[in-house]
Design an enzyme around this catalytic site. Sequence first.
Site, PDB file in Angstrom:
ATOM      1  N   GLY A   1      -1.173  33.932  23.986  1.00 45.71           N
ATOM      2  CA  GLY A   1      -1.873  34.669  25.043  1.00 45.71           C
ATOM      3  C   GLY A   1      -2.718  33.750  25.896  1.00 45.71           C
ATOM      4  O   GLY A   1      -3.889  34.022  26.153  1.00 45.71           O
TER       5      GLY A   1
ATOM      6  N   ASP B   1       6.867  37.581  22.635  1.00 46.01           N
ATOM      7  CA  ASP B   1       6.002  38.673  22.175  1.00 46.01           C
ATOM      8  C   ASP B   1       5.625  38.327  20.741  1.00 46.01           C
ATOM      9  O   ASP B   1       6.486  38.312  19.851  1.00 46.01           O
ATOM     10  CB  ASP B   1       6.773  40.000  22.237  1.00 46.01           C
ATOM     11  CG  ASP B   1       5.907  41.188  21.809  1.00 46.01           C
ATOM     12  OD1 ASP B   1       4.923  40.975  21.080  1.00 46.01           O
ATOM     13  OD2 ASP B   1       6.245  42.318  22.201  1.00 46.01           O
TER      14      ASP B   1
ATOM     15  N   TYR C   1      -8.329  49.084  17.673  1.00 46.28           N
ATOM     16  CA  TYR C   1      -8.684  47.698  17.995  1.00 46.28           C
ATOM     17  C   TYR C   1      -9.583  47.121  16.895  1.00 46.28           C
ATOM     18  O   TYR C   1      -9.361  46.002  16.411  1.00 46.28           O
ATOM     19  CB  TYR C   1      -9.396  47.667  19.348  1.00 46.28           C
ATOM     20  CG  TYR C   1      -9.789  46.290  19.846  1.00 46.28           C
ATOM     21  CD1 TYR C   1      -8.868  45.467  20.478  1.00 46.28           C
ATOM     22  CD2 TYR C   1     -11.096  45.822  19.686  1.00 46.28           C
ATOM     23  CE1 TYR C   1      -9.238  44.204  20.940  1.00 46.28           C
ATOM     24  CE2 TYR C   1     -11.467  44.567  20.141  1.00 46.28           C
ATOM     25  CZ  TYR C   1     -10.546  43.761  20.773  1.00 46.28           C
ATOM     26  OH  TYR C   1     -10.914  42.509  21.224  1.00 46.28           O
TER      27      TYR C   1
ATOM     28  N   LYS D   1      -8.837  43.975  14.413  1.00 45.72           N
ATOM     29  CA  LYS D   1      -9.688  42.787  14.422  1.00 45.72           C
ATOM     30  C   LYS D   1     -10.359  42.558  13.063  1.00 45.72           C
ATOM     31  O   LYS D   1     -10.607  41.413  12.677  1.00 45.72           O
ATOM     32  CB  LYS D   1     -10.739  42.914  15.533  1.00 45.72           C
ATOM     33  CG  LYS D   1     -10.144  42.815  16.948  1.00 45.72           C
ATOM     34  CD  LYS D   1      -9.300  41.564  17.115  1.00 45.72           C
ATOM     35  CE  LYS D   1      -9.181  41.092  18.550  1.00 45.72           C
ATOM     36  NZ  LYS D   1      -8.251  39.949  18.683  1.00 45.72           N
TER      37      LYS D   1
HETATM   38  P1  NAP Z   1      -6.883  39.049  28.509  1.00 47.06           P
HETATM   39  O1  NAP Z   1      -7.582  38.327  29.612  1.00 47.06           O
HETATM   40  O2  NAP Z   1      -6.508  40.466  28.685  1.00 47.06           O
HETATM   41  O3  NAP Z   1      -5.574  38.200  28.111  1.00 47.06           O
HETATM   42  C1  NAP Z   1      -4.740  38.647  27.081  1.00 47.06           C
HETATM   43  C2  NAP Z   1      -3.685  37.586  26.817  1.00 47.06           C
HETATM   44  O4  NAP Z   1      -2.884  38.023  25.708  1.00 47.06           O
HETATM   45  C3  NAP Z   1      -2.743  37.402  28.004  1.00 47.06           C
HETATM   46  O5  NAP Z   1      -2.435  36.026  28.122  1.00 47.06           O
HETATM   47  C4  NAP Z   1      -1.497  38.184  27.573  1.00 47.06           C
HETATM   48  O6  NAP Z   1      -0.287  37.630  28.079  1.00 47.06           O
HETATM   49  C5  NAP Z   1      -1.522  37.952  26.079  1.00 47.06           C
HETATM   50  N1  NAP Z   1      -0.743  38.931  25.317  1.00 47.06           N
HETATM   51  C6  NAP Z   1      -0.958  40.261  25.196  1.00 47.06           C
HETATM   52  N2  NAP Z   1      -0.027  40.819  24.386  1.00 47.06           N
HETATM   53  C7  NAP Z   1       0.792  39.796  23.988  1.00 47.06           C
HETATM   54  C8  NAP Z   1       1.909  39.714  23.143  1.00 47.06           C
HETATM   55  N3  NAP Z   1       2.403  40.807  22.520  1.00 47.06           N
HETATM   56  N4  NAP Z   1       2.509  38.512  22.962  1.00 47.06           N
HETATM   57  C9  NAP Z   1       2.023  37.397  23.577  1.00 47.06           C
HETATM   58  N5  NAP Z   1       0.957  37.410  24.388  1.00 47.06           N
HETATM   59  C10 NAP Z   1       0.348  38.607  24.591  1.00 47.06           C
HETATM   60  O7  NAP Z   1      -7.730  39.005  27.155  1.00 47.06           O
HETATM   61  P2  NAP Z   1      -8.990  38.113  26.708  1.00 47.06           P
HETATM   62  O8  NAP Z   1     -10.220  38.872  27.041  1.00 47.06           O
HETATM   63  O9  NAP Z   1      -8.832  36.711  27.138  1.00 47.06           O
HETATM   64  O10 NAP Z   1      -8.825  38.228  25.122  1.00 47.06           O
HETATM   65  C11 NAP Z   1      -8.231  37.211  24.338  1.00 47.06           C
HETATM   66  C12 NAP Z   1      -8.478  37.534  22.873  1.00 47.06           C
HETATM   67  O11 NAP Z   1      -9.875  37.630  22.652  1.00 47.06           O
HETATM   68  C13 NAP Z   1      -7.885  38.866  22.426  1.00 47.06           C
HETATM   69  O12 NAP Z   1      -7.391  38.758  21.109  1.00 47.06           O
HETATM   70  C14 NAP Z   1      -9.067  39.799  22.471  1.00 47.06           C
HETATM   71  O13 NAP Z   1      -8.914  40.893  21.608  1.00 47.06           O
HETATM   72  C15 NAP Z   1     -10.183  38.871  22.034  1.00 47.06           C
HETATM   73  N6  NAP Z   1     -11.517  39.299  22.427  1.00 47.06           N
HETATM   74  C16 NAP Z   1     -11.844  39.481  23.743  1.00 47.06           C
HETATM   75  C17 NAP Z   1     -13.125  39.917  24.074  1.00 47.06           C
HETATM   76  C18 NAP Z   1     -13.553  40.144  25.492  1.00 47.06           C
HETATM   77  O14 NAP Z   1     -14.651  40.710  25.683  1.00 47.06           O
HETATM   78  N7  NAP Z   1     -12.799  39.756  26.497  1.00 47.06           N
HETATM   79  C19 NAP Z   1     -14.048  40.154  23.060  1.00 47.06           C
HETATM   80  C20 NAP Z   1     -13.691  39.951  21.734  1.00 47.06           C
HETATM   81  C21 NAP Z   1     -12.417  39.519  21.431  1.00 47.06           C
HETATM   82  P3  NAP Z   1       0.453  38.174  29.436  1.00 47.06           P
HETATM   83  O15 NAP Z   1      -0.586  38.195  30.516  1.00 47.06           O
HETATM   84  O16 NAP Z   1       1.505  37.154  29.660  1.00 47.06           O
HETATM   85  O17 NAP Z   1       1.002  39.527  29.103  1.00 47.06           O
END
Ligand code: NAP
Length: 244
Positions: free
Chosen positions: A9, A60, A152, A156
Amino acid sequence: MSGTVLVTGASRGIGKSTALLLSQSGYSVAVNYLNSADAANDIAEYINSHGGRAGAFKADVSEPDEVERMFSEIRLSLGEVTALVNNAGIAEQRVFSDISSSQWERMLAVHLTGAFNCSKEALKDMIRRKSGSIVNISSMWGQTGGSCEVHYSAAKAGIIGLTKALAKEVAPSSITVNCVAPGIIATDMMSGFSSEDKENMCADIPLGRLGTPDEVAHAVKFLLSESARYITGQVLAVNGGLVI
Ligand code: NAP
């Protein structure tokens, strides 16, 4: 730092920042994506044109066959994966009674099965080499539970359990497995929230602001570094003091 890191991701958000930071630190970087092919290719091109080494790889993470194929492609173009960051994720706010079975299953499949699939592939080479590091991206909701995010939060929390158990199991092979638990980080994942929502969130955060993807990336980099070789099975929170 040297070797090849796979960041799942990595086309956006935390994964993108992590991929860029780790490339600056010396890693060859496999930029995994699912839908954002142009963004992932741009990141790989940027790294390659700035003295680094990278490639974009579609898979995926919830699909074992796609993950296996991706690892073969990475091995051919960048070498064996020596470090893995299980970051790919999706988010969804929904009251518990409105979560369908398929939404529940998809949430667990992307986060938990995704981390399982990628760790399983990465460990094939890591165990043979008796070295390697895995960092899983959990969330503060995995630590505390988030209302209207039961699926979610469960996924997690599962990642924290996976981290701790796997850390014990692969420690004899000198492989570390750790977790980063971000708080509220300014990425696309937060785009569903209004400015007012975000201001209210900031009011609850002791450090008074949302986190940046780069701040999470630095925690990942530390856990993959030589300085962290005696740290395993731990959860490092990057949350501005929201959960202490
Ligand atoms: P984001 O900006 O929405 O990006 C999500 C990424 O995951 C994208 O690159 C997407 O790829 C990829 N992805 C989604 N489903 C996938 C799959 N089945 N196979 C491969 N790639 C997949 O999210 P983010 O905020 O950076 O979050 C990254 C991680 O941090 C996640 O695990 C999230 O739960 C965790 N997190 C985020 C926050 C927050 O506040 N943002 C807080 C706590 C934890 P495509 O664009 O190519 O589809």
